[in-house]
Design a protein around this motif. Structure first.
Motif, PDB file in Angstrom:
ATOM      1  N   SER A  79       0.910  -1.167   0.075  1.00  0.00           N
ATOM      2  CA  SER A  79      -0.090  -0.041  -0.019  1.00  0.00           C
ATOM      3  C   SER A  79       0.859   1.385  -0.060  1.00  0.00           C
ATOM      4  N   ARG A  80       1.953   1.371   0.839  1.00  0.00           N
ATOM      5  CA  ARG A  80       2.938   2.267   0.720  1.00  0.00           C
ATOM      6  C   ARG A  80       3.049   2.560  -0.501  1.00  0.00           C
ATOM      7  N   PHE A  81       3.757   1.777  -1.333  1.00  0.00           N
ATOM      8  CA  PHE A  81       4.134   2.122  -2.762  1.00  0.00           C
ATOM      9  C   PHE A  81       3.013   2.401  -3.589  1.00  0.00           C
ATOM     10  N   VAL A  82       1.837   1.943  -3.410  1.00  0.00           N
ATOM     11  CA  VAL A  82       0.822   2.404  -4.216  1.00  0.00           C
ATOM     12  C   VAL A  82       0.751   4.115  -4.352  1.00  0.00           C
ATOM     13  N   ALA A  83       0.947   4.520  -3.160  1.00  0.00           N
ATOM     14  CA  ALA A  83       0.660   6.079  -3.009  1.00  0.00           C
ATOM     15  C   ALA A  83       2.499   6.618  -3.311  1.00  0.00           C
ATOM     16  N   SER A  84       3.080   6.075  -4.582  1.00  0.00           N
ATOM     17  CA  SER A  84       4.359   6.662  -4.860  1.00  0.00           C
ATOM     18  C   SER A  84       4.125   7.218  -6.236  1.00  0.00           C
ATOM     19  N   GLU A  85       4.921   8.204  -6.494  1.00  0.00           N
ATOM     20  CA  GLU A  85       4.971   8.654  -7.900  1.00  0.00           C
ATOM     21  C   GLU A  85       5.042   7.799  -9.146  1.00  0.00           C
ATOM     22  N   GLU A  86       5.889   6.892  -8.789  1.00  0.00           N
ATOM     23  CA  GLU A  86       6.281   5.820  -9.847  1.00  0.00           C
ATOM     24  C   GLU A  86       5.141   4.711 -10.293  1.00  0.00           C
ATOM     25  N   ALA A  87       4.089   4.532  -9.201  1.00  0.00           N
ATOM     26  CA  ALA A  87       3.195   3.526  -9.187  1.00  0.00           C
ATOM     27  C   ALA A  87       2.250   3.688 -10.583  1.00  0.00           C
ATOM     28  N   SER A  88       1.991   2.759 -11.352  1.00  0.00           N
ATOM     29  CA  SER A  88       1.286   2.917 -12.623  1.00  0.00           C
ATOM     30  C   SER A  88      -0.258   3.051 -12.351  1.00  0.00           C
ATOM     31  N   SER A  89      -0.822   3.069 -11.148  1.00  0.00           N
ATOM     32  CA  SER A  89      -2.174   3.116 -10.733  1.00  0.00           C
ATOM     33  C   SER A  89      -2.483   4.648 -11.025  1.00  0.00           C
ATOM     34  N   HIS A  90      -3.698   4.889 -11.249  1.00  0.00           N
ATOM     35  CA  HIS A  90      -4.233   6.024 -11.511  1.00  0.00           C
ATOM     36  C   HIS A  90      -4.116   7.188 -10.440  1.00  0.00           C
ATOM     37  N   GLN A  91      -3.975   8.423 -10.595  1.00  0.00           N
ATOM     38  CA  GLN A  91      -3.903   9.437  -9.725  1.00  0.00           C
ATOM     39  C   GLN A  91      -5.110   9.523  -8.610  1.00  0.00           C
ATOM     40  N   ASN A  92      -6.343   9.358  -9.237  1.00  0.00           N
ATOM     41  CA  ASN A  92      -7.609   9.220  -8.392  1.00  0.00           C
ATOM     42  C   ASN A  92      -7.406   8.202  -7.244  1.00  0.00           C
ATOM     43  N   PHE A  93      -6.854   6.962  -7.564  1.00  0.00           N
ATOM     44  CA  PHE A  93      -6.896   6.123  -6.815  1.00  0.00           C
ATOM     45  C   PHE A  93      -5.553   6.384  -5.626  1.00  0.00           C
ATOM     46  N   LYS A  94      -4.537   6.867  -6.150  1.00  0.00           N
ATOM     47  CA  LYS A  94      -3.390   7.187  -5.301  1.00  0.00           C
ATOM     48  C   LYS A  94      -3.968   8.302  -4.146  1.00  0.00           C
ATOM     49  N   ASP A  95      -4.689   9.230  -4.706  1.00  0.00           N
ATOM     50  CA  ASP A  95      -5.141  10.091  -3.747  1.00  0.00           C
ATOM     51  C   ASP A  95      -6.200   9.545  -2.736  1.00  0.00           C
ATOM     52  N   SER A  96      -7.086   8.715  -3.293  1.00  0.00           N
ATOM     53  CA  SER A  96      -8.114   8.020  -2.273  1.00  0.00           C
ATOM     54  C   SER A  96      -7.613   7.330  -1.048  1.00  0.00           C
ATOM     55  N   VAL A  97      -6.048   6.743  -1.718  1.00  0.00           N
ATOM     56  CA  VAL A  97      -5.313   5.946  -0.552  1.00  0.00           C
ATOM     57  C   VAL A  97      -4.854   7.079   0.369  1.00  0.00           C
ATOM     58  N   VAL A  98      -4.272   8.157   0.038  1.00  0.00           N
ATOM     59  CA  VAL A  98      -3.925   9.148   1.105  1.00  0.00           C
ATOM     60  C   VAL A  98      -4.865   9.775   1.834  1.00  0.00           C
ATOM     61  N   ASN A  99      -6.209   9.725   1.373  1.00  0.00           N
ATOM     62  CA  ASN A  99      -7.215  10.196   2.083  1.00  0.00           C
ATOM     63  C   ASN A  99      -7.958   9.353   2.738  1.00  0.00           C
ATOM     64  N   ALA A 100      -7.668   8.050   2.941  1.00  0.00           N
ATOM     65  CA  ALA A 100      -8.281   6.945   3.460  1.00  0.00           C
ATOM     66  C   ALA A 100      -7.999   7.092   5.148  1.00  0.00           C
ATOM     67  N   GLN A 101      -9.100   6.755   5.943  1.00  0.00           N
ATOM     68  CA  GLN A 101      -8.781   6.776   7.150  1.00  0.00           C
ATOM     69  C   GLN A 101      -9.323   5.242   7.849  1.00  0.00           C
ATOM     70  N   GLU A 102      -8.761   5.137   9.123  1.00  0.00           N
ATOM     71  CA  GLU A 102      -8.981   3.974   9.907  1.00  0.00           C
ATOM     72  C   GLU A 102     -10.606   3.547   9.507  1.00  0.00           C
ATOM     73  N   GLY A 103     -10.599   2.287   9.259  1.00  0.00           N
ATOM     74  CA  GLY A 103     -12.215   1.684   8.961  1.00  0.00           C
ATOM     75  C   GLY A 103     -12.730   1.853   7.415  1.00  0.00           C
ATOM     76  N   ASP A 104     -11.744   2.450   6.719  1.00  0.00           N
ATOM     77  CA  ASP A 104     -11.994   2.771   5.261  1.00  0.00           C
ATOM     78  C   ASP A 104     -12.119   1.604   4.529  1.00  0.00           C
ATOM     79  N   THR A 105     -11.417   0.532   4.870  1.00  0.00           N
ATOM     80  CA  THR A 105     -11.643  -0.746   3.923  1.00  0.00           C
ATOM     81  C   THR A 105     -12.178  -1.874   4.626  1.00  0.00           C
ATOM     82  N   GLU A 106     -12.257  -2.932   3.788  1.00  0.00           N
ATOM     83  CA  GLU A 106     -12.970  -4.217   4.435  1.00  0.00           C
ATOM     84  C   GLU A 106     -12.645  -5.470   3.600  1.00  0.00           C
TER      85      GLU A 106
END
Length: 318
Positions: free
Chosen positions: A197-224
């Motif tokens: 997960s930490r590397f998803v929020a990296s500049e080089e990750a090939s995932s979409h910027q929207n997804f990276k931003d959603s990871v950064v904005n996630a809080q405790e309990g936001d996954t299941e």
């Protein structure tokens, strides 16, 4: 600067016992080469790649780094024999296998001089992987993002239980994104850590910027963890997750879950950036990730924090 007396840095011929997970739609050649150049082990995630695309990523990774790197190969995907042939032809030094029987390809890969690591979620499967001849295992707790084991054993519990029974090197995964988390895993018996997960929020990750931003904005309990009848997967809660939750309230059949999931749902979310209808696979530790950084800085930050955490522990306890 290889760490002395560490079984994983010796096995992989890398400097630091930090491994970037092979994640679908996030870990292409840019991320893998950046992590390897920073002293860790970068992994190309083959699960989202057609064979010709995988070859392209391997070639570009070779051009971008002279350090060891790996390919992660989930065995539940098609084209496996073609992917194996490409890995052998391109002389990839290390392969991580997952989601399947380690006996299937380990003998062939090892015969070709390739180091093999298998990802497991339980002591039972760790021992089966060792018996199959793999060189190391990744033991992944259910805090991790993406597809998970059905046992739902946490990393904090899983690592010492595997360590007690295993003889080959052990890599801890699930819920690790910081140096202090790395130290905890090492104290519990791991030889190294695998971090996704930490590397998803990296500049080089090939995932979409929207997804990276959603990871950064996630809080405790936001996954299941959900869709256990198909293949358990940890997701960020969004409209698709709510649709799944709503369907569960009606006691759905397995086929109804398959129909809702459809095809390419993960690509839609993580690669194309559809935060409503896409499947957003990420770990619980996303609640502790607050920025998007170059992969090199992430590796350096984790290693520096690991060293500080070791000193802090010495000062904290008598």
């Amino acid at each position: 600067m290889q760490i002395h007396n560490n079984r994983i840095t010796k096995l992989f011929n890398i400097e630091l016992p930090i491994i970037q997970a092979g994640m679908i739609w996030a870990s292409g050649w840019r991320l893998a080469s950046a992590v390897s150049n920073a002293g860790g082990l970068g992994i190309i995630g083959a699960g989202s790649m057609y064979p010709n695309v995988l070859r392209e990523h391997i070639l570009k990774c070779k051009a971008a780094t002279d350090k060891p790197f790996a390919v992660n190969m989930p065995m539940l995907y098609p084209d496996l024999e073609e992917i194996i042939n490409i890995i052998i032809e391109e002389k990839v030094p290390i392969v991580f296998t997952s989601a399947g029987n380690p006996k299937t390809f380990t003998p062939l890969l090892k015969e070709k001089g390739i180091t093999v690591v298998h990802v497991v979620s339980s002591v039972k499967f760790a021992l089966k992987a060792e018996a199959a001849g793999v060189d190391a295992v990744v033991a992944e707790g259910f805090e991790a993002g993406g597809h998970n084991g059905r046992e739902e054993t946490t990393t904090f519990t899983l690592i010492p239980m595997v360590k007690e029974k295993l003889n080959i090197p052990l890599i801890a995964a699930g819920g690790i994104a910081t140096g202090s988390g790395m130290l905890a895993a090492m104290v519990l018996g791991a030889d190294a850590v695998q971090i996704g997960s930490r590397f998803v929020a990296s500049e080089e990750a090939s995932s979409h910027q929207n997804f990276k931003d959603s990871v950064v904005n996630a809080q405790e309990g936001d996954t299941e963890l959900t869709l256990k009848e198909l293949a358990p997967v940890r997701l960020l809660k969004n409209k698709f997750y709510e649709d799944v939750k709503s369907l569960y309230s009606k006691s759905p059949s397995k086929q109804e879950l398959i129909d809702l999931l459809g095809r390419a749902r993960a690509k839609k979310g993580m690669f194309e950036g559809d935060l409503e209808e896409g499947e957003l696979e990420i770990g619980q530790i996303s609640g502790l990730i607050n920025d998007i950084l170059p992969a090199k800085e992430i590796v350096e930050q984790i290693w520096t924090d690991y060293q500080k955490a070791k000193l802090a522990v010495k000062d904290h306890f008598i």
